[in-house]
Design a protein around this motif. Structure first.
Motif, mmCIF file in Angstrom:
data_model
loop_
_atom_site.group_PDB
_atom_site.id
_atom_site.type_symbol
_atom_site.label_atom_id
_atom_site.label_comp_id
_atom_site.label_asym_id
_atom_site.label_seq_id
_atom_site.Cartn_x
_atom_site.Cartn_y
_atom_site.Cartn_z
ATOM 1 N N GLU A 80 102.633 31.443 10.710
ATOM 2 C CA GLU A 80 101.931 32.760 10.640
ATOM 3 C C GLU A 80 100.367 32.470 10.176
ATOM 4 O O GLU A 80 100.290 31.581 9.256
ATOM 5 C CB GLU A 80 102.488 33.864 9.733
ATOM 6 C CG GLU A 80 101.996 34.045 8.519
ATOM 7 C CD GLU A 80 102.584 35.093 7.503
ATOM 8 O OE1 GLU A 80 102.160 35.539 6.701
ATOM 9 O OE2 GLU A 80 104.016 35.177 7.755
ATOM 10 N N ILE A 81 99.441 33.178 10.714
ATOM 11 C CA ILE A 81 98.065 32.611 10.430
ATOM 12 C C ILE A 81 97.802 33.345 8.914
ATOM 13 O O ILE A 81 98.045 34.670 8.827
ATOM 14 C CB ILE A 81 97.151 33.371 11.174
ATOM 15 C CG1 ILE A 81 97.147 32.729 12.600
ATOM 16 C CG2 ILE A 81 95.527 33.188 10.797
ATOM 17 C CD1 ILE A 81 96.420 33.284 13.903
ATOM 18 N N GLN A 82 97.168 32.658 8.088
ATOM 19 C CA GLN A 82 97.135 33.016 6.638
ATOM 20 C C GLN A 82 95.364 33.466 6.478
ATOM 21 O O GLN A 82 95.092 34.235 5.842
ATOM 22 C CB GLN A 82 97.471 32.220 5.671
ATOM 23 C CG GLN A 82 98.745 32.103 5.610
ATOM 24 C CD GLN A 82 99.611 32.976 5.080
ATOM 25 O OE1 GLN A 82 99.282 33.514 4.114
ATOM 26 N NE2 GLN A 82 100.795 33.443 5.560
ATOM 27 N N PHE A 83 94.676 32.660 7.490
ATOM 28 C CA PHE A 83 93.198 32.761 7.211
ATOM 29 C C PHE A 83 92.615 32.432 8.367
ATOM 30 O O PHE A 83 93.128 31.621 9.335
ATOM 31 C CB PHE A 83 92.858 31.648 6.130
ATOM 32 C CG PHE A 83 91.068 31.853 5.926
ATOM 33 C CD1 PHE A 83 90.719 32.528 5.168
ATOM 34 C CD2 PHE A 83 90.370 30.849 6.609
ATOM 35 C CE1 PHE A 83 89.126 32.588 5.072
ATOM 36 C CE2 PHE A 83 89.099 30.774 6.528
ATOM 37 C CZ PHE A 83 88.387 31.508 5.589
ATOM 38 N N LYS A 103 100.293 30.064 19.946
ATOM 39 C CA LYS A 103 101.490 30.134 20.799
ATOM 40 C C LYS A 103 101.792 28.801 20.982
ATOM 41 O O LYS A 103 103.305 28.528 20.884
ATOM 42 C CB LYS A 103 101.083 30.929 21.924
ATOM 43 C CG LYS A 103 101.021 32.382 21.842
ATOM 44 C CD LYS A 103 100.770 33.016 23.313
ATOM 45 C CE LYS A 103 100.677 34.533 23.043
ATOM 46 N NZ LYS A 103 100.089 35.076 24.289
ATOM 47 N N GLU A 104 101.089 27.792 21.190
ATOM 48 C CA GLU A 104 101.665 26.422 21.442
ATOM 49 C C GLU A 104 102.290 25.887 20.160
ATOM 50 O O GLU A 104 103.456 25.197 20.211
ATOM 51 C CB GLU A 104 100.505 25.475 21.743
ATOM 52 C CG GLU A 104 99.721 25.755 23.116
ATOM 53 C CD GLU A 104 98.660 24.795 23.222
ATOM 54 O OE1 GLU A 104 98.247 24.124 22.241
ATOM 55 O OE2 GLU A 104 98.076 24.838 24.368
ATOM 56 N N HIS A 105 101.773 26.273 19.012
ATOM 57 C CA HIS A 105 102.590 25.792 17.499
ATOM 58 C C HIS A 105 103.661 26.574 17.432
ATOM 59 O O HIS A 105 104.922 26.086 16.986
ATOM 60 C CB HIS A 105 101.497 26.007 16.582
ATOM 61 C CG HIS A 105 100.520 25.106 16.441
ATOM 62 N ND1 HIS A 105 100.622 23.818 15.946
ATOM 63 C CD2 HIS A 105 99.044 25.145 16.527
ATOM 64 C CE1 HIS A 105 99.420 23.222 16.164
ATOM 65 N NE2 HIS A 105 98.561 24.028 16.642
ATOM 66 N N ILE A 106 103.863 28.029 17.840
ATOM 67 C CA ILE A 106 104.902 28.664 17.519
ATOM 68 C C ILE A 106 106.010 28.327 18.372
ATOM 69 O O ILE A 106 107.273 28.196 17.851
ATOM 70 C CB ILE A 106 104.719 30.394 17.634
ATOM 71 C CG1 ILE A 106 103.805 30.843 16.637
ATOM 72 C CG2 ILE A 106 105.950 30.925 17.856
ATOM 73 C CD1 ILE A 106 103.261 32.210 16.804
ATOM 74 N N TYR A 107 105.707 27.995 19.528
ATOM 75 C CA TYR A 107 106.934 27.780 20.667
ATOM 76 C C TYR A 107 107.152 26.032 20.584
ATOM 77 O O TYR A 107 108.061 25.765 21.269
ATOM 78 C CB TYR A 107 106.479 28.021 21.984
ATOM 79 C CG TYR A 107 106.377 29.631 22.198
ATOM 80 C CD1 TYR A 107 107.427 30.479 21.794
ATOM 81 C CD2 TYR A 107 105.208 30.307 22.474
ATOM 82 C CE1 TYR A 107 107.419 31.786 21.700
ATOM 83 C CE2 TYR A 107 105.184 31.716 22.721
ATOM 84 C CZ TYR A 107 106.218 32.498 22.295
ATOM 85 O OH TYR A 107 106.297 33.957 22.079
ATOM 86 N N GLY A 108 106.317 25.095 19.946
ATOM 87 C CA GLY A 108 106.729 24.123 19.668
ATOM 88 C C GLY A 108 106.327 23.132 20.960
ATOM 89 O O GLY A 108 107.048 22.364 21.349
ATOM 90 N N TYR A 112 102.400 18.172 13.546
ATOM 91 C CA TYR A 112 102.859 18.615 12.111
ATOM 92 C C TYR A 112 103.517 19.943 12.060
ATOM 93 O O TYR A 112 104.406 19.918 11.205
ATOM 94 C CB TYR A 112 101.327 18.395 11.300
ATOM 95 C CG TYR A 112 101.504 18.848 10.061
ATOM 96 C CD1 TYR A 112 102.093 17.878 9.073
ATOM 97 C CD2 TYR A 112 101.174 20.145 9.494
ATOM 98 C CE1 TYR A 112 102.245 18.023 7.526
ATOM 99 C CE2 TYR A 112 101.566 20.574 8.105
ATOM 100 C CZ TYR A 112 101.813 19.443 7.082
ATOM 101 O OH TYR A 112 101.932 19.877 6.011
ATOM 102 N N THR A 113 102.890 20.762 12.592
ATOM 103 C CA THR A 113 103.594 22.070 12.509
ATOM 104 C C THR A 113 105.077 22.421 13.294
ATOM 105 O O THR A 113 105.744 23.350 13.040
ATOM 106 C CB THR A 113 102.787 23.117 13.042
ATOM 107 O OG1 THR A 113 102.455 23.036 14.337
ATOM 108 C CG2 THR A 113 101.558 23.178 12.196
ATOM 109 N N TYR A 114 105.664 21.298 13.942
ATOM 110 C CA TYR A 114 106.600 21.569 14.769
ATOM 111 C C TYR A 114 108.023 22.048 13.963
ATOM 112 O O TYR A 114 108.676 22.812 14.379
ATOM 113 C CB TYR A 114 107.043 20.389 15.619
ATOM 114 C CG TYR A 114 108.093 20.374 16.519
ATOM 115 C CD1 TYR A 114 108.009 21.134 17.774
ATOM 116 C CD2 TYR A 114 109.408 19.979 16.041
ATOM 117 C CE1 TYR A 114 109.005 21.373 18.632
ATOM 118 C CE2 TYR A 114 110.406 20.021 16.887
ATOM 119 C CZ TYR A 114 110.422 20.948 18.345
ATOM 120 O OH TYR A 114 111.529 21.054 19.068
#
Length: 81
Positions: free
Chosen positions: A25-28, A6-11, A17-19
């Protein structure tokens, strides 16, 4: 896991790096008993090639093995040929 995603999704962290690579989406996902093993594994796969990561995501462990093999001419498999 949910909190970090959630922290990564909502920025939450704009310098992360992911911002700029959202939506995510989780791949693994892998479960570890020891947090140090989880950190070690995460650091290890961050250095992998895109092909190796895709093989891991797809569960193609035969391809992962092939991509992981050393291809140096001095490797013991090729030495003396």
């Amino acid at each position: 896991m949910d909190r970090r995603l959630k922290e990564h999704i909502y920025g939450k962290y704009k310098d992360c790096y992911t911002y700029r690579r959202r939506p995510l989406e989780i791949q693994f996902q892998e479960t570890f008993i020891d947090v140090l093993q989880a950190i070690y594994f995460e650091k290890k796969i961050k250095k992998w090639t895109k092909a190796k990561k895709k093989a891991l995501i797809n569960g193609d462990f035969d391809m992962l093995q092939i991509l992981s093999e050393c291809r140096n001419a001095t490797h013991y498999k090729y030495y003396g040929e």
